[in-house]
Enzyme design. Structure first.
Site, PDB file in Angstrom:
ATOM      1  N   LYS A 267      -4.104   2.497  -6.811  1.00 27.88           N
ATOM      2  CA  LYS A 267      -5.562   2.610  -6.861  1.00 27.88           C
ATOM      3  C   LYS A 267      -5.974   3.993  -7.374  1.00 27.88           C
ATOM      4  O   LYS A 267      -5.223   4.948  -7.209  1.00 27.88           O
ATOM      5  CB  LYS A 267      -6.149   2.444  -5.452  1.00 27.88           C
ATOM      6  N   ARG A 341      -3.346 -11.384  -0.197  1.00 27.25           N
ATOM      7  CA  ARG A 341      -3.150 -12.843  -0.275  1.00 27.25           C
ATOM      8  C   ARG A 341      -1.675 -13.207  -0.142  1.00 27.25           C
ATOM      9  O   ARG A 341      -1.338 -14.277   0.324  1.00 27.25           O
ATOM     10  CB  ARG A 341      -3.771 -13.366  -1.566  1.00 27.25           C
TER      11      ARG A 341
END
Lengths: 489, 431
Positions: A267, A341
């Site tokens: 990130k 996920r």
């Protein structure tokens, strides 16, 4: 963070007093008694302040009567609009006005008991602080509120009726604590250990480590974990409160990425510190289990959290890797920052095969896209079951933890087709929260299921009516209410 | 008007090219044979059959005997037959059991298709061709179908205090304009309001170069409204309707409006400009005010390629629907479902409105860049609501739906879809 107690309505000898007033309403008996004790100073003071009881309006009168440090009058708005659910915000608004007083009496003799309970709960929820790592605070800067006595006609009944709220508030605080903890302290191993604390409430806690998860074939969860020096954990928390011991449970599943650097798909630096709360889904599930067990909810429920840290390192998973999930389906990892996920896929599969739930709800700070879609007021709700979805939405409205349903369909599902595996872990930017939900749906085996994307609601950048800025514990109230309204037999 | 002449008949056709559920894809002595693929419904089946025609073939018989909806087959084929390039007019014969009934239904259907295709024909034109003035010219041709066309130009807008639309369009050589298309009929009208940005560079808050060419379609909302009006006129609908289209080009120049400017809108509210690329909501603000105050509509619906945020939220399979009226919202959703133009309801929360508080004006138009991710589609809707008042209102953010993002039965990849025209035409006839 004050202790809440309930007392008979009588003039206090010391401390501060809060009187509540609806717009155009009449002062309560206790309010009138205070006015009399003050020689009419209270009435004159409120008149001078232009106090009318409109929502959020307040007036303070210092030392109105012997022994009483101050009186705070707080407006509740139109009486017709006042419901137990809306009363919590009144309590939240009261807290900053009384936080510097040690003992406060809340004159609730003029309002219905269900409303009074929720005002008290609002004070409690708003009083939360996380001070563990402050070492130089001056005593004067700290809130002093230690005891809030709620004065009303039937204190014994009120005490009993408040007990479940006390448990829920404790669940909320536990969740906020976990989410607030820094990531060097609260890593997967530590968070799993904290879950053991629920055993005191009668929850069965089982912790699965690396070896067990390898055996179960958790290729997706373990792929995320392999960049970190700290081992992953899965925690299974069981509460059997139903009278029918054999009743199928319901399952709550939380994403617990204790820190998310993004991994190799790292990130940007700006704001990365926020990623300590990427375990807020798990934090909510743990707090919810505490709330349900704490109030002895008559339901069989299993909470499951997948705990990992997503780090870049020489052993980290790479974009392009293909992992095999516990369900046997394979996933091409396009972006290592779409890791939540992957964790959920294995935990959900385990929940279904091991616990055969009636339905399940997962919570995850899953996508930035949900903030672009909805902002910070609503969580994104995705479901394959209209009834359950509507029940969750209604519980959200009742508790102020709002959810907004977004679509699922085959057209979105096509966006995660992979050239090399059964699916890839991200689509394009378009509909990014929806494709994440489609990914999860591939692991629910058609069971009734709701997915809550709480990336926009787990943390608040500003004070909210009953939540100080920081960790919100979004979902604890909502799901406790869902269970209470529909699933306790 | 349509790219294909459609006939319904009971007798077998005589075109060399035939489509039917029993056919196999290929060629025989007579011509081409096409298997009718009904898996996505009759409209898609008709469209796919036409799309399968080999190059140079413009006549097709579709065997619809035993099929429930021959008109939908014709609709699909006609929509797919549209091409931005000049092409010979095709002929389509639908062989069905009740040709006269089908022809009667077709008479009600084809105007909506013509409306959709008119919208497409506008959207497909590049911005150096479809300038604001050229857009106005194209709209003026609609008067031959009985629509009353009124054009307000830059001087009129400035003189009458339409400060938001004026600011957005003033840097460009052509425009801005506010165009009204009026279809007289019974009762108070339903008003449509469309964003017609012939090109959107972003202005001083200029867009990144990658993908900017797609901004030629930033007038798709206005095109959809115009298409719907054409459909109503061609169908001689008894209902009154009006469309107010805000037409401008948002470009950079020495006279561009700036971030930080405060604009006086037609409604009187002052707006702080934060980002000149959030221009659509400014143009719509004045157009909504105009539609509501000049036409007292019983409902107002706007369509706009408004935000990238809605594409992140819903992708390319639903337009975003925001509304202040539950009945209008559900009717709009239903019209979208019926026309295959799906919408999904989106919220306007209290926080979305709070975020628009300005330090210097009545409100700001969006959140400043650099504050992290923003729910800009919801912010835009909250902004527009300030210009609506109590009139039932629905806002369609169609930013993801204006161009076909992948091949689909009705349009090839990259082609305009005309999204919204059929939905609006149906809604006005039914609401």
């Amino acid at each position: 963070m004050p202790e809440i107690s309930f007392v008979k309505a009588a003039l206090p000898k010391a401390g501060a007093v809060v009187v509540l007033m609806a717009e155009g309403g009449e002062p309560s008996a206790l309010h009138l008694a205070l006015d009399a004790a003050s020689g009419g100073a209270v009435a004159r003071g409120l008149e001078a302040a232009g106090f009318k009881g409109s929502k959020g309006q307040s007036a303070t009168i210092w030392a109105p009567a012997p022994g009483i440090t101050k009186l705070v009058a707080l407006g509740m708005g139109p009486a017709a609009a006042l419901t137990p659910d809306s009363a919590e915000a009144v309590g939240g608004a009261a807290y900053p006005l009384i936080r510097a007083e040690k003992d406060v009496l809340l004159a609730a003799d003029g309002i219905e008991m269900p409303v009074a309970l929720r005002v008290a709960l609002g004070v409690k929820l708003r009083s939360y602080r996380f001070d563990l790592y402050r070492t130089t605070q001056k005593p004067d800067d700290l809130p002093k509120l230690a005891r809030l006595a709620v004065a009303l006609a039937e204190p014994t009944a009120a005490r009993a009726a408040y007990a479940p709220f006390r448990a829920v508030a404790e669940g909320v605080f536990l969740s906020r604590d976990l989410v607030s903890e820094p990531p060097n302290v609260l890593h997967p191993v530590e968070m799993a250990e904290r879950c053991r604390g629920l055993e005191a409430l009668g929850v069965t806690v089982e912790i699965l480590g690396l070896k067990e998860m390898k055996k179960l074939g958790f290729g997706a969860l373990l792929g995320v974990a392999m960049g970190s020096a700290i081992e992953p954990r899965m925690v299974v928390m069981k509460w059997n409160g139903s009278k029918k011991k054999t009743e199928k449970p319901i399952c709550f599943i939380g994403k617990g990425v204790t820190f998310d650097t993004g991994g190799i798909s790292i990130k940007p630096a700006g704001g990365m510190e926020d990623m300590k709360w990427d375990m807020a889904g798990a934090g909510t599930v743990v707090g919810l289990m505490a709330a349900l067990a704490g109030r002895k909810a008559r339901v069989n429920v299993v909470g499951l959290v997948g705990l990992v840290e997503n780090m870049p390192s020489g052993t980290a998973q790479r974009p392009g890797d293909v992992v095999k999930t516990a369900s046997g389906q394979t996933v091409e990892v396009i972006n290592t920052d779409a890791e939540g996920r992957l964790v959920l896929a294995d935990v959900i599969h385990y929940a279904i095969t091991k616990h055969d739930p009636k339905w399940m709800i997962d919570l995850a700070t899953l996508t930035g896209a949900i903030i672009v879609a909805l902002g910070h007021e609503h969580a994104g709700l995705f479901s394959n079951d209209d009834t359950l979805a509507a029940q969750v939405e209604a519980a959200g409205r009742a508790t102020g933890e709002l959810c907004w349903r977004l679509p699922l369909s085959d057209a979105y599902d096509k966006q995660i087709k992979s050239d090399i595996a059964d699916m890839k872990n991200v689509g394009t930017r378009a509909g990014g929260s929806i494709t994440a939900a489609q990914f999860i749906q591939r692991f629910v085996q058609g069971r009734p299921w709701v997915h809550l994307d709480i990336a926009g609601t787990a943390w608040s950048a500003k004070d909210l009516p009953t939540t100080p800025k920081g960790a919100t514990a979004f979902g604890v109230r909502l799901l406790d209410r869902l269970v209470a309204d529909h699933f306790e037999g | 008007m349509l790219p294909v002449a459609v006939r319904f008949q009971a007798a077998p056709g005589n075109a060399p090219n035939r489509a039917g559920p029993e056919q196999q894809d290929g060629f025989d002595a007579q011509g081409q044979t096409i298997r009718l693929d009904l898996t996505q419904g009759p409209q898609a089946a008709g469209a796919l059959a036409w799309a399968a025609l080999a190059e140079g073939r413009h006549a097709l018989d579709i065997d619809a005997s035993g099929l429930a909806d021959p008109v939908a087959l014709a609709a699909g084929a006609t929509l797919r037959a549209w091409s931005p390039r000049p092409a010979p007019r095709g002929t389509l014969s639908i062989i069905c059991e009740a040709p006269r009934l089908a022809a009667r239904l077709w008479a009600k259907t084809w105007p909506c298709i013509a409306g959709n295709l008119f919208a497409r024909s506008l959207v497909v034109r590049p911005a150096n061709d479809l300038t604001p003035a050229a857009f106005v010219q194209a709209l003026q041709t609609l008067s031959r179908h009985g629509l009353q066309v009124t054009v307000h130009d830059r001087a009129w807008l400035e003189h009458n205090g339409y400060g938001a639309l004026s600011a957005v369009g003033r840097a460009a050589k052509s425009g801005p304009y506010l165009v009204t298309l009026h279809w007289p009929g019974e009762g108070p009208p339903i008003a449509l309001v469309g964003k017609g940005l012939c090109f959107d560079t972003g202005g001083i808050s200029i867009k990144p170069a990658g993908g900017m060419e797609a901004m030629r379609a930033d007038m798709a909302g206005a095109a959809a409204c115009a298409g719907a009006m054409l459909a109503l006129a061609l169908g001689r609908t008894p209902r009154a309707a009006v469309a107010v289209l805000a037409i401008a080009e948002n470009t950079t120049s020495a006279d561009s409006y700036r971030p930080g400017d405060v604009l006086h809108t037609a409604k009187g509210l002052t707006v702080e400009v934060v980002d000149t690329d959030a221009e659509g909501r400014l143009a719509l603000a004045d157009a909504l005010h105009h539609a509501i105050t000049r036409h007292s509509p019983r409902a107002v619906l706007d369509a706009a390629t408004l935000t990238g945020s809605i594409v992140t939220a819903l992708g390319h399979h639903h337009g975003g629907l925001f509304s202040n009226d539950a009945r209008l919202q559900s009717a709009t959703l239903a019209a979208g479902r019926a026309e295959g133009e799906p919408l999904w309801p989106m919220p306007i929360g209290e926080r979305h409105r709070e975020d628009l508080k300005s330090a210097i004006a009545d409100l700001r138009q969006c959140m400043p860049a650099g504050l992290g991710r923003q729910p800009d589609a919801c912010h835009a809707a909250a902004f527009l609501r300030e210009f609506v008042g109590t009139t039932p209102w629905a806002h369609l953010d169609i930013a993801g739906m204006d161009l076909a993002e992948a091949d689909n039965p009705l349009a090839a990849k990259g082609m305009p879809t005309g999204f919204g025209a059929r939905l609006f035409a149906r809604l006005i006839q039914e609401y």
